[in-house]
Design a protein around this motif. Structure first.
Motif, PDB file in Angstrom:
ATOM      1  N   GLY A  28     -93.318   5.954  11.335  1.00  0.00           N
ATOM      2  CA  GLY A  28     -94.102   4.881  11.936  1.00  0.00           C
ATOM      3  C   GLY A  28     -93.460   4.223  13.136  1.00  0.00           C
ATOM      4  N   GLY A  29     -92.313   4.728  13.569  1.00  0.00           N
ATOM      5  CA  GLY A  29     -91.665   4.156  14.745  1.00  0.00           C
ATOM      6  C   GLY A  29     -92.481   4.443  15.991  1.00  0.00           C
ATOM      7  N   PRO A  30     -92.766   3.421  16.784  1.00  0.00           N
ATOM      8  CA  PRO A  30     -93.584   3.640  17.982  1.00  0.00           C
ATOM      9  C   PRO A  30     -92.806   4.390  19.063  1.00  0.00           C
ATOM     10  N   THR A  31     -93.526   5.095  19.919  1.00  0.00           N
ATOM     11  CA  THR A  31     -92.910   5.688  21.099  1.00  0.00           C
ATOM     12  C   THR A  31     -92.965   4.630  22.193  1.00  0.00           C
ATOM     13  N   ASP A  32     -91.997   3.728  22.096  1.00  0.00           N
ATOM     14  CA  ASP A  32     -91.936   2.575  22.981  1.00  0.00           C
ATOM     15  C   ASP A  32     -90.475   2.404  23.373  1.00  0.00           C
ATOM     16  N   CYS A  33     -90.225   1.899  24.575  1.00  0.00           N
ATOM     17  CA  CYS A  33     -88.838   1.768  25.029  1.00  0.00           C
ATOM     18  C   CYS A  33     -88.021   0.871  24.101  1.00  0.00           C
ATOM     19  N   ALA A  34     -88.695  -0.018  23.371  1.00  0.00           N
ATOM     20  CA  ALA A  34     -87.974  -0.858  22.413  1.00  0.00           C
ATOM     21  C   ALA A  34     -87.589  -0.068  21.167  1.00  0.00           C
ATOM     22  N   ASN A  35     -88.056   1.171  21.088  1.00  0.00           N
ATOM     23  CA  ASN A  35     -87.710   2.030  19.946  1.00  0.00           C
ATOM     24  C   ASN A  35     -87.119   3.360  20.416  1.00  0.00           C
ATOM     25  N   LEU A  36     -86.696   3.433  21.672  1.00  0.00           N
ATOM     26  CA  LEU A  36     -86.091   4.654  22.194  1.00  0.00           C
ATOM     27  C   LEU A  36     -84.714   4.312  22.733  1.00  0.00           C
ATOM     28  N   CYS A  37     -83.735   5.153  22.426  1.00  0.00           N
ATOM     29  CA  CYS A  37     -82.433   4.949  23.041  1.00  0.00           C
ATOM     30  C   CYS A  37     -81.752   6.291  23.236  1.00  0.00           C
ATOM     31  N   CYS A  38     -80.767   6.300  24.117  1.00  0.00           N
ATOM     32  CA  CYS A  38     -80.020   7.513  24.403  1.00  0.00           C
ATOM     33  C   CYS A  38     -78.931   7.706  23.355  1.00  0.00           C
ATOM     34  N   LEU A  39     -78.902   8.889  22.773  1.00  0.00           N
ATOM     35  CA  LEU A  39     -77.822   9.261  21.867  1.00  0.00           C
ATOM     36  C   LEU A  39     -77.362  10.661  22.244  1.00  0.00           C
ATOM     37  N   CYS A  40     -76.055  10.903  22.130  1.00  0.00           N
ATOM     38  CA  CYS A  40     -75.553  12.254  22.349  1.00  0.00           C
ATOM     39  C   CYS A  40     -75.978  13.126  21.169  1.00  0.00           C
ATOM     40  N   ARG A  41     -75.744  14.418  21.286  1.00  0.00           N
ATOM     41  CA  ARG A  41     -76.175  15.345  20.233  1.00  0.00           C
ATOM     42  C   ARG A  41     -75.608  14.953  18.866  1.00  0.00           C
ATOM     43  N   SER A  42     -74.330  14.651  18.804  1.00  0.00           N
ATOM     44  CA  SER A  42     -73.701  14.342  17.509  1.00  0.00           C
ATOM     45  C   SER A  42     -74.328  13.110  16.878  1.00  0.00           C
TER      46      SER A  42
END
Ligand SMILES: [Zn+2]
Length: 130
Positions: A51-65
């Protein structure tokens, strides 16, 4: 303050969201990591399937690990506020918070002046008059 692109209904984030999130985060947001990330690594903090929205408040950069950790280790909790502050809670309950670097993003490509004239400092109209 940055203008946050609108949320989208799909799992895939929009190109504008991609630019926004990468400009905001620049590196892996996992506390203490700081690894540079590729353009494909904007991840849902709350999974889209949950249920997490595709919104910048729910998106962040993570490396592969750390993307793998975030998606496959349910004992780790990831939460992000609307202004991009990421809080990670370890299985033992330790909480770590990271903030975006807070650098202004470049203007969207369509509003950039033509680059044909070279860098602005090389242009005659930018030279001092005397
Ligand atoms: Zn990382």
């Amino acid at each position: 303050m940055l203008d946050r692109p609108a949320a989208v209904d799909t799992y895939e984030h929009s190109a504008a969201q991609d630019v926004f999130v990468h400009t905001r985060d620049r590196t892996c947001r996992f506390p203490g990591c700081g690894q540079r990330v590729g353009w494909a690594d904007a991840d849902h903090v709350i999974p889209h399937a949950h249920g997490g929205p595709t919104d910048c408040a729910n998106l962040c950069c993570l490396c592969r690990s750390h993307h793998r950790l975030q998606t496959s280790a349910p004992d780790w909790r990831f939460e992000m506020s609307a202004d991009g502050v990421l809080t990670v809670t370890t299985p033992s309950g330790t909480t770590r918070t990271t903030r975006p670097p807070g650098v202004r993003p470049p203007p969207p490509p369509e509003s950039l002046p033509s680059l044909d004239g070279g860098p602005p400092s090389d242009r005659a109209e930018d030279a001092p008059p005397y």
